[in-house]
Design an enzyme around this catalytic site. Sequence first.
Site, PDB file in Angstrom:
ATOM      1  N   GLU A   1      34.553   5.444 -13.252  1.00 29.39           N
ATOM      2  CA  GLU A   1      33.090   5.471 -13.157  1.00 29.39           C
ATOM      3  C   GLU A   1      32.651   6.555 -12.185  1.00 29.39           C
ATOM      4  OE1 GLU A   1      31.374   1.659 -12.035  1.00 29.39           O
ATOM      5  OE2 GLU A   1      29.637   2.658 -11.169  1.00 29.39           O
TER       6      GLU A   1
ATOM      7  N   ARG B   1      24.976   9.833  -8.315  1.00 27.56           N
ATOM      8  CA  ARG B   1      24.332   9.871  -6.996  1.00 27.56           C
ATOM      9  C   ARG B   1      24.364  11.262  -6.405  1.00 27.56           C
ATOM     10  NH1 ARG B   1      27.221   5.081  -3.833  1.00 27.56           N
ATOM     11  NH2 ARG B   1      27.585   3.779  -5.659  1.00 27.56           N
TER      12      ARG B   1
ATOM     13  N   THR C   1      25.647   3.997 -11.375  1.00 29.08           N
ATOM     14  CA  THR C   1      24.341   4.131 -10.707  1.00 29.08           C
ATOM     15  C   THR C   1      23.267   4.624 -11.667  1.00 29.08           C
ATOM     16  OG1 THR C   1      25.689   4.884  -8.809  1.00 29.08           O
ATOM     17  CG2 THR C   1      23.354   4.674  -8.438  1.00 29.08           C
TER      18      THR C   1
ATOM     19  N   LYS D   1      28.333  -6.498 -14.576  1.00 30.80           N
ATOM     20  CA  LYS D   1      28.841  -6.121 -13.260  1.00 30.80           C
ATOM     21  C   LYS D   1      28.246  -7.102 -12.248  1.00 30.80           C
ATOM     22  CE  LYS D   1      28.027  -2.339 -10.014  1.00 30.80           C
ATOM     23  NZ  LYS D   1      28.257  -0.923  -9.838  1.00 30.80           N
TER      24      LYS D   1
HETATM   25  O1  LIG Z   1      25.501   2.092  -7.875  1.00 31.23           O
HETATM   26  C1  LIG Z   1      26.348   1.691  -8.654  1.00 31.23           C
HETATM   27  O2  LIG Z   1      26.206   1.637  -9.891  1.00 31.23           O
HETATM   28  C2  LIG Z   1      27.594   1.289  -8.111  1.00 31.23           C
HETATM   29  O3  LIG Z   1      28.545   1.254  -8.852  1.00 31.23           O
HETATM   30  C3  LIG Z   1      27.691   0.963  -6.703  1.00 31.23           C
HETATM   31  C4  LIG Z   1      29.136   0.781  -6.410  1.00 31.23           C
HETATM   32  O4  LIG Z   1      29.548  -0.330  -7.103  1.00 31.23           O
HETATM   33  C5  LIG Z   1      29.474   0.639  -5.011  1.00 31.23           C
HETATM   34  O5  LIG Z   1      28.910   1.615  -4.240  1.00 31.23           O
HETATM   35  C6  LIG Z   1      30.953   0.683  -4.843  1.00 31.23           C
HETATM   36  O6  LIG Z   1      31.185  -0.112  -3.806  1.00 31.23           O
HETATM   37  P1  LIG Z   1      32.326   0.131  -2.739  1.00 31.23           P
HETATM   38  O7  LIG Z   1      33.633  -0.032  -3.460  1.00 31.23           O
HETATM   39  O8  LIG Z   1      32.057  -0.930  -1.749  1.00 31.23           O
HETATM   40  O9  LIG Z   1      32.128   1.515  -2.200  1.00 31.23           O
END
Ligand SMILES: O=C(O)C(=O)C[C@H](O)[C@H](O)COP(=O)(O)O
Length: 212
Positions: free
Chosen positions: A45, A49, A73, A133
């Site tokens: 994925e 961003r 995102t 999700k």
């Molecule tokens: O914005 C989205 O669609 C995302 O996918 C956000 C992510 O899931 C997290 O930022 C990942 O989380 P961490 O593994 O804690 O860094």
Amino acid sequence: MSAKSDRLLSTLKLAPVVPVLVIDDVATAVPLARALVAGGLKAIEITLRTPAALEAIRAVANEVEGAVAGAGTILNAAQFEAAVEAGSKFIVSPGTTQELIDVANDHEVPLLPGAATASEVMGLREEGYDVMKFFPAEQAGGAAYLKSLSSPLAGTLFCPTGGISLANARDYLTLPNVVCVGGSWVAPKELVAKGDWAGITKLAAEAFVLKG
Ligand SMILES: O=C(O)C(=O)C[C@H](O)[C@H](O)COP(=O)(O)O
């Protein structure tokens, strides 16, 4: 289950972990994705961003054998369309809006929509979704919370993401309603900056063996 959610599920079942990437420099996208695929993590994925994200998706989709490039995102219809155009094979959103549901209905590329409460899950079920999700997983209540949704909301599967690492991934992966987890820990910024692709393959390989 629809053909579209079947396809999404097959992608999510490729490995126990979906790496969540924030690509600052498009030149890192292909070697990073190759390193993850070499460790066994094929569904990747790339979050929208950064300005480099769409080009990174395109590069991974075109150049990395074995990778299944997805976009993360995704917040609105325009981003959904751009991500599909760049070659995304799946689309991930942190939450859900009617605009996203509508644009997803117009496309064959599946959406993995975000949900964090029983009501959000129920709303998505009414729209025909059975794979979601769970975001932000740790902060919203963690594995114990998700486990308590499994009986009343049986039949819905989740990819928890947010605050997950090697240390707690198994807490989720052993739940009956979890198909995989998402996380950025397999692609730390320091290793990407150094171009330590062997180090990333090692993290990916550790993640690959989490289930089973
Ligand atoms: O914005 C989205 O669609 C995302 O996918 C956000 C992510 O899931 C997290 O930022 C990942 O989380 P961490 O593994 O804690 O860094």
